[in-house]
Structure formats: C-alpha cells, structure tokens
Design an enzyme around this catalytic site. Structure first.
Site, PDB file in Angstrom:
ATOM      1  N   HIS A 205       0.839  -1.223   0.000  1.00 59.09           N
ATOM      2  CA  HIS A 205       0.000   0.000   0.000  1.00 59.09           C
ATOM      3  C   HIS A 205       0.868   1.264   0.000  1.00 59.09           C
ATOM      4  O   HIS A 205       0.460   2.284   0.539  1.00 59.09           O
ATOM      5  CB  HIS A 205      -0.954   0.022   1.193  1.00 59.09           C
ATOM      6  CG  HIS A 205      -1.671  -1.262   1.403  1.00 59.09           C
ATOM      7  ND1 HIS A 205      -2.807  -1.620   0.707  1.00 59.09           N
ATOM      8  CD2 HIS A 205      -1.388  -2.326   2.210  1.00 59.09           C
ATOM      9  CE1 HIS A 205      -3.203  -2.825   1.096  1.00 59.09           C
ATOM     10  NE2 HIS A 205      -2.353  -3.278   1.992  1.00 59.09           N
TER      11      HIS A 205
ATOM     12  N   SER B 278      14.911  19.867 -15.565  1.00 60.32           N
ATOM     13  CA  SER B 278      13.805  20.790 -15.760  1.00 60.32           C
ATOM     14  C   SER B 278      14.312  22.003 -16.526  1.00 60.32           C
ATOM     15  O   SER B 278      15.458  22.419 -16.355  1.00 60.32           O
ATOM     16  CB  SER B 278      13.251  21.209 -14.402  1.00 60.32           C
ATOM     17  OG  SER B 278      12.554  22.431 -14.512  1.00 60.32           O
TER      18      SER B 278
ATOM     19  N   LYS C 128      16.871  20.065 -10.656  1.00 61.01           N
ATOM     20  CA  LYS C 128      16.119  18.833 -10.882  1.00 61.01           C
ATOM     21  C   LYS C 128      16.841  17.798 -11.738  1.00 61.01           C
ATOM     22  O   LYS C 128      17.472  18.113 -12.737  1.00 61.01           O
ATOM     23  CB  LYS C 128      14.792  19.169 -11.569  1.00 61.01           C
ATOM     24  CG  LYS C 128      13.879  20.035 -10.742  1.00 61.01           C
ATOM     25  CD  LYS C 128      13.099  19.226  -9.728  1.00 61.01           C
ATOM     26  CE  LYS C 128      11.833  18.693 -10.351  1.00 61.01           C
ATOM     27  NZ  LYS C 128      11.216  17.713  -9.467  1.00 61.01           N
TER      28      LYS C 128
ATOM     29  N   ASN D 101      15.257  14.539 -13.280  1.00 58.41           N
ATOM     30  CA  ASN D 101      13.956  13.861 -13.361  1.00 58.41           C
ATOM     31  C   ASN D 101      14.054  12.518 -14.096  1.00 58.41           C
ATOM     32  O   ASN D 101      14.815  12.391 -15.049  1.00 58.41           O
ATOM     33  CB  ASN D 101      12.948  14.765 -14.078  1.00 58.41           C
ATOM     34  CG  ASN D 101      12.625  16.011 -13.277  1.00 58.41           C
ATOM     35  OD1 ASN D 101      12.614  15.972 -12.041  1.00 58.41           O
ATOM     36  ND2 ASN D 101      12.375  17.111 -13.970  1.00 58.41           N
TER      37      ASN D 101
ATOM     38  N   GLU E  80       9.619   7.261 -16.862  1.00 59.97           N
ATOM     39  CA  GLU E  80       8.184   7.582 -16.946  1.00 59.97           C
ATOM     40  C   GLU E  80       7.634   7.232 -18.325  1.00 59.97           C
ATOM     41  O   GLU E  80       6.499   6.760 -18.460  1.00 59.97           O
ATOM     42  CB  GLU E  80       7.959   9.067 -16.644  1.00 59.97           C
ATOM     43  CG  GLU E  80       8.178   9.381 -15.170  1.00 59.97           C
ATOM     44  CD  GLU E  80       8.281  10.864 -14.848  1.00 59.97           C
ATOM     45  OE1 GLU E  80       8.280  11.197 -13.665  1.00 59.97           O
ATOM     46  OE2 GLU E  80       8.374  11.685 -15.791  1.00 59.97           O
TER      47      GLU E  80
ATOM     48  N   GLN F 159      -6.372  -6.018 -42.955  1.00 60.70           N
ATOM     49  CA  GLN F 159      -5.232  -5.188 -43.353  1.00 60.70           C
ATOM     50  C   GLN F 159      -4.921  -4.109 -42.309  1.00 60.70           C
ATOM     51  O   GLN F 159      -3.771  -3.751 -42.105  1.00 60.70           O
ATOM     52  CB  GLN F 159      -5.542  -4.549 -44.711  1.00 60.70           C
ATOM     53  CG  GLN F 159      -4.499  -3.577 -45.199  1.00 60.70           C
ATOM     54  CD  GLN F 159      -4.753  -3.169 -46.635  1.00 60.70           C
ATOM     55  OE1 GLN F 159      -4.697  -4.001 -47.539  1.00 60.70           O
ATOM     56  NE2 GLN F 159      -5.068  -1.908 -46.862  1.00 60.70           N
TER      57      GLN F 159
HETATM   58  N1  ARG Z   1      -3.065  -6.111 -48.161  1.00 55.78           N
HETATM   59  C1  ARG Z   1      -3.994  -7.143 -47.811  1.00 55.78           C
HETATM   60  C2  ARG Z   1      -3.901  -7.400 -46.287  1.00 55.78           C
HETATM   61  O1  ARG Z   1      -3.031  -6.910 -45.656  1.00 55.78           O
HETATM   62  C3  ARG Z   1      -3.650  -8.374 -48.562  1.00 55.78           C
HETATM   63  C4  ARG Z   1      -4.773  -9.284 -48.912  1.00 55.78           C
HETATM   64  C5  ARG Z   1      -5.736  -8.713 -49.854  1.00 55.78           C
HETATM   65  N2  ARG Z   1      -6.664  -9.691 -50.242  1.00 55.78           N
HETATM   66  C6  ARG Z   1      -7.831  -9.396 -50.811  1.00 55.78           C
HETATM   67  N3  ARG Z   1      -8.572 -10.390 -51.109  1.00 55.78           N
HETATM   68  N4  ARG Z   1      -8.207  -8.183 -51.023  1.00 55.78           N
HETATM   69  O2  ARG Z   1      -4.727  -8.072 -45.742  1.00 55.78           O
END
Ligand code: ARG
Length: 495
Positions: free
Chosen positions: A159, A278, A284, A286, A291, A323
C-alpha cells in the site's frame, strides 16, 4: 504521387482497367505499411515458385524466369516497387513488367489471402524472437544487479507504506522471475505463429496438386495450418503475441513506477543518460525516460484493443479489415522492444544508495512482523504475538519500540514474563533490519542465503531461454539458406 509512385496514374496489371481504386486508392493501399513484409513476401514467392516447379505445375524454365525476376526485384528494394494495393500486388506487377506474362504464373494456386497471412507469420516470428532477446538482456541486468545487492537492505512496501525490510537483490529478482513468464508467453505465441497458411489459397484450397508441407519446410515453419479457411482468415496469433507483449509492458510499467519512486526518495540515483532536467528548476534530475517506459503499457493496451476490436465479429473468411489490424502488431513489437532495452539500460546505469536505503528500512517499525514472528517461534500463538506487537507499535507511536516496551506489553498480555519464553537477543535481532531479513530464509524469501539460491535458478532459466531462442533462430536461418540453394539451382541453371 506516392513513395512507390512509379505507376500512380496507371492501373496495375493485377487490378486491370476496371479497378482503378479511384479516390479510395490510397486509403485502400497497405503498400507503405507492407515495407515490413517486403522480404517476407519475396521469400514466400520464392518458396511457392520452387514448389510449383517441383510439382510440375509450372515448367522449370518458367520457375527460373520468375526466380531471376524476384532476385532483381529484391535487390532494387521495396522503394522501387510500383504503386499498388499492397506489396503482393506490386511485386507481381513488377515481375510481369520485368519478365513478361510468364510472371503471371507465379500466382497459380494461391491467393493474396494465404500469401499475406504467411508473410505476417514469417516476419512476426523473428520479431517475437527479437523481443525475447531484448527481454533476456534486461533479465540479465536484473540478475547481475541483484547479485551485487544480495545484502543491500531496503524498505519493502505494501500500500506504498513501509511494510518489511527486504533487499535490493530480492526486489530485482521479483521482476526477473516475472520476465521469465513473459518470455514463456512470447515463446508460446512464437509456436503458434510459426505455422504455414500458404496453399490455403483464398480460403477454399485449389485443384492444383500443390505441396503445402514443402512450402512450409522451405520457409522454416514448424507445420502446416491445415484447414484452408482457418489458415487464411485467422489472426489469433496476432492477438496472442500482442497480449503477451501487453502483459510484459504492464509488468514493466510497475518496475518503472518503482524506479521512479525510489529515485524520488533518493534511494536510486539514475545515470545522466536516463534522466532529464527541468527547463526552469536547475536542481532537478527527473526520471523522464522511466516515466516514458511506464507509459508504454498504455500504448500497448491501445494496440491490443485495436487488434481485438478489428477482429471482433469478422465473418469467415478473408475480410479487408484484416489489413488494418496488422500494423498494430508491428508497433507493439517495436515499442516494447525499445522500452525493455531502455529500462534494462537504466537499471544497469543506476546506483542504489545502500546507506539511504538501510536508513529508510530502519525507520518506523518495519521490523514489527519479525518481532511477532520471534514471539510466535517461542510458542506464543501468532494472533497474540500480533496483538503484543501492535500495542508496542502504538506505544512507540509508529516508531520502533524498545525491547523494554515490548517486554512490558508482552508480560501484561501473556500473563508471564516475556523472557521466560524468548531470549532478549532474539527480540533485539528481530528489531534490527539486517538480522530481521536474515531470519526470513524460507523458500523465496529475502535472506541473502535464499536469494543466492534464487540467483542460481534465475541464471539457469536465462540459459535455457537463450538456448531456445538460438535453436529457433538457427532453424529459421537454415531454412533460409536451404531456400536460397533451391532458388540458385534454377537461377544458376544447376538443374
Ligand atoms: N493487403 C492485404 C492485407 O493486408 C492483402 C490481402 C488482400 N486480399 C484481398 N482479397 N483483397 O490483408
């Protein structure tokens, strides 16, 4: 014009005339982020082409032309690729540009869906090993610093209040064993990442007589991810890896917080390389760097949430949402690696002020539990011993009571003189922080003798994990040089 703007105003051969991308062209493209998997994609293309030739799905001469084209595309690098939806499309477009329509045979019996999943796994597995190596370096710093501080008494807190004295060695090893669990989680994620989805095609397999085991072997994967739909659509390996990274970062943020607190009390003197000053207060020093390490856990929770939110509710099989998920994993890997190195460096560079720590450990009544334990060792029920010491503590107003004060209170509560049961020396020892720590030699406790044994255990674990990383790296490298040999057979006409 993008960085890969070679054919920005034209349409790639893969996308054909209809699908220009229009205003969404850049939004849709992952080409810039795909720099991370450029080499992976070349490797995947090579392995797939070698397999196609071996299976007589394409002619050896076609294989040779494709592999030679890939060779030159690789040496020109990601930056030389034409614009495109992604690195897979751009490489294929460039290949066809360089070797003609034969290049179009490379994409036989596969899809970008299994291709991208394979590329991410191929790259991420090495990244995971990199993170483990960085964790191991900090693990080593913790062991070394602990070993130099097995006898350095420090105040232990619960604590955030002074609780019991312990040692800097014991404190640092508490983080070393936590890091070992992080390593185990990362290595478990590595295992599930290191499997091959290649050959799943879009999600539904292919009529071609492909050999998925062969491409997995050529790419150094441990096994094939069998169900084609699972193989192309699943990204739980990203969740698992970034969860392990987030857990690591969360633990590290606690370590960072401890270092900030010890620095604020003057118990830990950070090296200049890891401190800041600082702009207005000249005196200081720091702990800004630490952090920032503490804050990394927040970033990681963000990346982890983004991945899980991105995947939640996605139907089978491939969806383009995936993606946007991938870059979160790359950021998590890079950020955590940097942070763990920084915290290790800061500890290596810092100095523990043994005198200040010893003094702080002796302030207040941090040795109270030890006194109660001494009474209980002599047969006083622990609950009564607790009462005696609590009253002595109140009498001393939170400071360390004298042996006489303890004796008075004990005799009245226990109805017999204390020293009939316990020697005066035992109480004196229990009151002294150094002796108090020495007494706590139970398994995992802070007594120097116990910490010495723990140090050995931590070093043995270090060695074991180091070996695991080395052996995984070696099999990946062996597969890579084997693939190179297979490719050379075609390119240099050894066939
Ligand atoms: N750039 C796409 C990804 O990162 C690759 C696959 C794309 N495939 C598709 N059927 N559009 O997922």
């Amino acid at each position: 014009m993008t960085e890969n703007g070679k054919t920005t105003d034209e349409t790639s051969v893969v996308r054909r005339d209809r699908f220009t991308g229009g205003p969404a062209r850049e939004f849709m493209s992952s080409l810039a982020a795909d720099k991370r998997i450029f080499s992976a994609d070349i490797a995947v293309d090579r392995a797939h082409t070698v397999m196609l030739a071996e299976q007589e799905i394409i002619e050896d001469d076609t294989g040779r032309a494709i592999l030679s084209g890939l060779e030159s595309i690789e040496s020109d690098g990601h930056g030389a690729l034409p614009d495109g939806e992604d690195v897979h499309e751009a490489i294929e477009t460039e290949l066809i540009d360089r070797i003609g329509s034969l290049g179009g045979k490379m994409h036989t019996a596969r899809s970008r869906n299994d291709e991208v999943a394979t590329c991410i796994r191929y790259r991420l597995r090495t990244d995971i090993l990199g993170v483990v190596e960085d964790v191991l370096a900090t693990h080593d710093v913790l062991i070394e610093t602990a070993s130099a501080n097995v006898e350095t008494i420090m105040p232990g807190y619960t604590h955030l209040q002074l609780a019991q004295p312990t040692t800097v060695g014991h404190f640092l090893l508490s983080y070393a064993s936590a890091l070992e669990r992080d390593i185990e989680r990362l290595l478990a994620a590595f295992e599930r990442t290191n499997v091959s989805p290649l050959g799943a095609a879009a999600f539904a397999g292919t009529p071609f007589d492909i050999n998925r085991e062969r491409t997995a072997e050529l790419l150094g994967f441990d096994e094939v991810l069998s169900n084609a739909m699972d193989a192309s659509a699943s990204r739980d390996f990203l969740v698992e890896t970034v969860n392990a990274i987030t857990t690591l970062a969360t633990g590290m943020s606690g370590l960072a917080e401890d270092l900030v607190l010890f620095a604020s009390r003057g118990h830990l003197i950070l090296g200049d390389d890891y401190a800041s000053t600082s702009s207005i207060m000249p005196q200081k020093v720091n702990p800004d760097t630490i952090e920032l390490v503490r804050a990394v856990a927040g970033d990681m929770i963000g990346e982890q949430s983004a991945i899980q939110a991105g995947l939640k509710g996605l139907p089978r099989a491939y969806n383009r949402d995936l993606q946007r998920v991938t870059p979160h994993a790359w950021r998590a890997v890079d950020t955590v690696s940097e942070a763990i190195k920084i915290v290790g460096g800061a500890i290596e560079d810092a100095e523990w002020d043994g005198d200040a720590l010893g003094k702080a450990a002796g302030e207040g009544f941090g040795t109270a539990t030890g006194v109660a334990d001494a009474l209980a060792t002599a047969g006083v029920p622990f609950r009564q011993a607790h009462e005696v010491v609590a009253k002595a503590s109140a009498a001393a107003k939170g400071d360390r009571p004298s042996v006489d004060q303890i004796e008075d209170i004990a005799s009245s509560i226990l109805d017999e003189p204390l020293f009939e049961r316990v020697s005066k020396e035992m109480i004196e020892d229990a009151l002294d922080p150094v002796e108090n720590v020495k007494n706590r030699d139970s398994y995992g406790g802070p007594a120097p003798s116990t910490v010495q044994a723990e140090l050995d255990a931590r070093s043995t674990a270090h060695e074991t994990y180091q070996q695991m990383v080395i052996s995984n790296r070696t099999s990946i490298e062996q597969a890579a040089s084997n693939l190179e040999m297979e490719v050379d057979k075609y390119v240099w006409l050894y066939l």
